[in-house]
Design a protein around this motif. Structure first.
Motif, short mmCIF file in Angstrom:
data_model
loop_
_atom_site.label_atom_id
_atom_site.label_comp_id
_atom_site.label_asym_id
_atom_site.label_seq_id
_atom_site.Cartn_x
_atom_site.Cartn_y
_atom_site.Cartn_z
N THR A 1 0.87 -1.18 0.00
CA THR A 1 0.00 0.00 0.00
C THR A 1 0.90 1.22 0.00
O THR A 1 1.82 1.32 0.81
CB THR A 1 -0.92 0.02 1.23
N LEU A 2 0.64 2.11 -0.92
CA LEU A 2 1.40 3.35 -1.01
C LEU A 2 0.49 4.51 -0.63
O LEU A 2 -0.73 4.43 -0.80
CB LEU A 2 1.92 3.56 -2.43
N THR A 3 1.07 5.56 -0.15
CA THR A 3 0.31 6.78 0.13
C THR A 3 0.82 7.86 -0.79
O THR A 3 2.02 8.14 -0.81
CB THR A 3 0.46 7.21 1.60
N PRO B 1 1.38 11.68 -2.42
CA PRO B 1 1.77 12.93 -1.75
C PRO B 1 0.60 13.70 -1.16
O PRO B 1 0.76 14.41 -0.16
CB PRO B 1 2.44 13.74 -2.87
N ASP B 2 -0.60 13.53 -1.74
CA ASP B 2 -1.76 14.24 -1.19
C ASP B 2 -2.49 13.42 -0.12
O ASP B 2 -3.59 13.78 0.31
CB ASP B 2 -2.72 14.67 -2.30
N GLY B 3 -1.89 12.30 0.32
CA GLY B 3 -2.44 11.54 1.44
C GLY B 3 -3.41 10.43 1.08
O GLY B 3 -3.97 9.78 1.97
N CYS B 4 -3.64 10.18 -0.20
CA CYS B 4 -4.56 9.12 -0.60
C CYS B 4 -3.85 7.76 -0.61
O CYS B 4 -2.78 7.64 -1.19
CB CYS B 4 -5.12 9.38 -1.99
N PRO B 5 -4.45 6.76 0.03
CA PRO B 5 -3.82 5.44 -0.02
C PRO B 5 -4.10 4.74 -1.35
O PRO B 5 -5.17 4.85 -1.90
CB PRO B 5 -4.49 4.70 1.14
N LEU B 6 -3.10 4.07 -1.83
CA LEU B 6 -3.22 3.23 -3.01
C LEU B 6 -2.97 1.80 -2.55
O LEU B 6 -1.86 1.45 -2.18
CB LEU B 6 -2.19 3.60 -4.08
N SER B 7 -4.03 0.99 -2.55
CA SER B 7 -3.85 -0.39 -2.11
C SER B 7 -3.82 -1.32 -3.31
O SER B 7 -4.07 -0.90 -4.44
CB SER B 7 -4.97 -0.79 -1.15
N ASN B 8 -3.52 -2.56 -3.04
CA ASN B 8 -3.45 -3.58 -4.09
C ASN B 8 -2.47 -3.19 -5.20
O ASN B 8 -2.76 -3.33 -6.38
CB ASN B 8 -4.83 -3.87 -4.68
N VAL B 9 -1.33 -2.71 -4.79
CA VAL B 9 -0.26 -2.35 -5.71
C VAL B 9 0.79 -3.46 -5.65
O VAL B 9 1.30 -3.78 -4.58
CB VAL B 9 0.38 -1.00 -5.32
N PHE B 10 1.08 -4.06 -6.79
CA PHE B 10 2.01 -5.19 -6.86
C PHE B 10 3.26 -4.78 -7.64
O PHE B 10 3.22 -4.74 -8.88
CB PHE B 10 1.35 -6.38 -7.56
N PRO B 11 4.34 -4.45 -6.95
CA PRO B 11 5.57 -4.10 -7.69
C PRO B 11 6.07 -5.29 -8.51
O PRO B 11 6.11 -6.42 -8.02
CB PRO B 11 6.57 -3.75 -6.58
N PHE C 1 5.31 4.15 -11.59
CA PHE C 1 5.47 5.19 -10.58
C PHE C 1 6.87 5.75 -10.70
O PHE C 1 7.85 5.00 -10.70
CB PHE C 1 5.25 4.65 -9.17
N PRO C 2 6.99 7.07 -10.80
CA PRO C 2 8.32 7.66 -10.93
C PRO C 2 9.10 7.52 -9.62
O PRO C 2 8.52 7.31 -8.56
CB PRO C 2 8.03 9.13 -11.24
N ALA C 3 10.40 7.66 -9.72
CA ALA C 3 11.22 7.68 -8.51
C ALA C 3 10.80 8.88 -7.68
O ALA C 3 10.64 9.98 -8.19
CB ALA C 3 12.69 7.80 -8.89
N SER C 4 10.54 8.64 -6.41
CA SER C 4 10.13 9.75 -5.54
C SER C 4 10.22 9.32 -4.10
O SER C 4 10.32 8.13 -3.77
CB SER C 4 8.70 10.20 -5.86
N SER C 5 10.15 10.28 -3.23
CA SER C 5 10.24 9.97 -1.80
C SER C 5 8.97 9.25 -1.32
O SER C 5 9.02 8.43 -0.43
CB SER C 5 10.45 11.25 -1.00
N TRP C 6 7.82 9.53 -1.96
CA TRP C 6 6.59 8.90 -1.45
C TRP C 6 6.50 7.42 -1.81
O TRP C 6 5.85 6.66 -1.13
CB TRP C 6 5.35 9.67 -1.87
N THR C 7 7.16 6.99 -2.89
CA THR C 7 7.16 5.57 -3.19
C THR C 7 8.32 4.86 -2.50
O THR C 7 8.34 3.65 -2.41
CB THR C 7 7.28 5.29 -4.71
N GLY C 8 9.29 5.64 -2.04
CA GLY C 8 10.46 5.04 -1.42
C GLY C 8 11.41 4.44 -2.44
O GLY C 8 12.33 3.72 -2.10
N GLN C 9 11.19 4.73 -3.72
CA GLN C 9 12.01 4.17 -4.79
C GLN C 9 12.98 5.21 -5.32
O GLN C 9 12.63 6.38 -5.43
CB GLN C 9 11.11 3.68 -5.94
#
Length: 172
Positions: A42-44, A46-56, A79-87
């Motif tokens: 589950t990712l959140t 930047p605007d605080g919305c959760p994204l569930s069921n995400v399979f890297p 998903f681009p490289a960013s601090s919110w994805t941790g990638q």
């Protein structure tokens, strides 16, 4: 040769990796097919919305071939490289409403693991690119590119499909 410091050697080294990835993406090469079971995260945003069921997807995934279970709907996203994805690099994911996914995919294998079909296709593709880059011969490049697209790729896809069918019969 790839170790040469000549202009042609440098051009070959620059073309090698992108063309290798392109050819891997172009077919379902049996020597590069892998299975992986994906775990959702589950990712959140930047605007605080959760994204569930995400399979890297696996980091070596060039192309997804099959997804199990087969009766679900899914979508592929990047998903681009960013601090919110941790990638630190862009990440390809599948999104689906299930608790786990199994994917069959084409892996970014090294050239030394290529079978004869993949090697032949890559050599043809590299030859067409080098004809233009090193020889500055557009006619030869077009002829080789046409041979790659119209003869070699369809031929290798045909043999790969035959191989897939024989594997399915052997295991079912």
């Amino acid at each position: 040769s790839l170790t040469e410091t000549s202009s042609e050697g440098k051009k070959t080294r620059l073309l090698f990796d992108p063309l290798w990835r392109e050819v891997l993406h172009a077919g379902l090469w049996s020597c590069a097919l892998r299975w992986a079971t994906l775990t959702p995260v589950t990712l959140t945003t930047p605007d605080g919305c959760p994204l569930s069921n995400v399979f890297p997807l696996p980091t070596d995934c060039v192309r997804v071939s099959d997804v199990e279970p087969t009766d679900i709907e899914y979508c592929k996203q990047r998903f681009p490289a960013s601090s919110w994805t941790g990638q630190t690099v862009a990440t390809d994911v599948l999104r689906a409403s299930v608790s786990s996914l199994k994917v069959k995919y084409v892996s970014l294998i090294t050239a030394d693991l290529a079978d004869e079909l993949l090697a032949e296709a890559f050599i043809a593709r590299l030859a067409s690119a080098l004809a233009l880059s090193c020889l500055k011969d557009a006619n030869a490049a077009n002829l080789l590119e046409s041979q790659y697209r119209r003869i070699i790729l369809p031929q290798t896809r045909y043999y790969a499909a035959l191989e897939q069918r024989s594997h399915k019969r052997a295991y079912h």
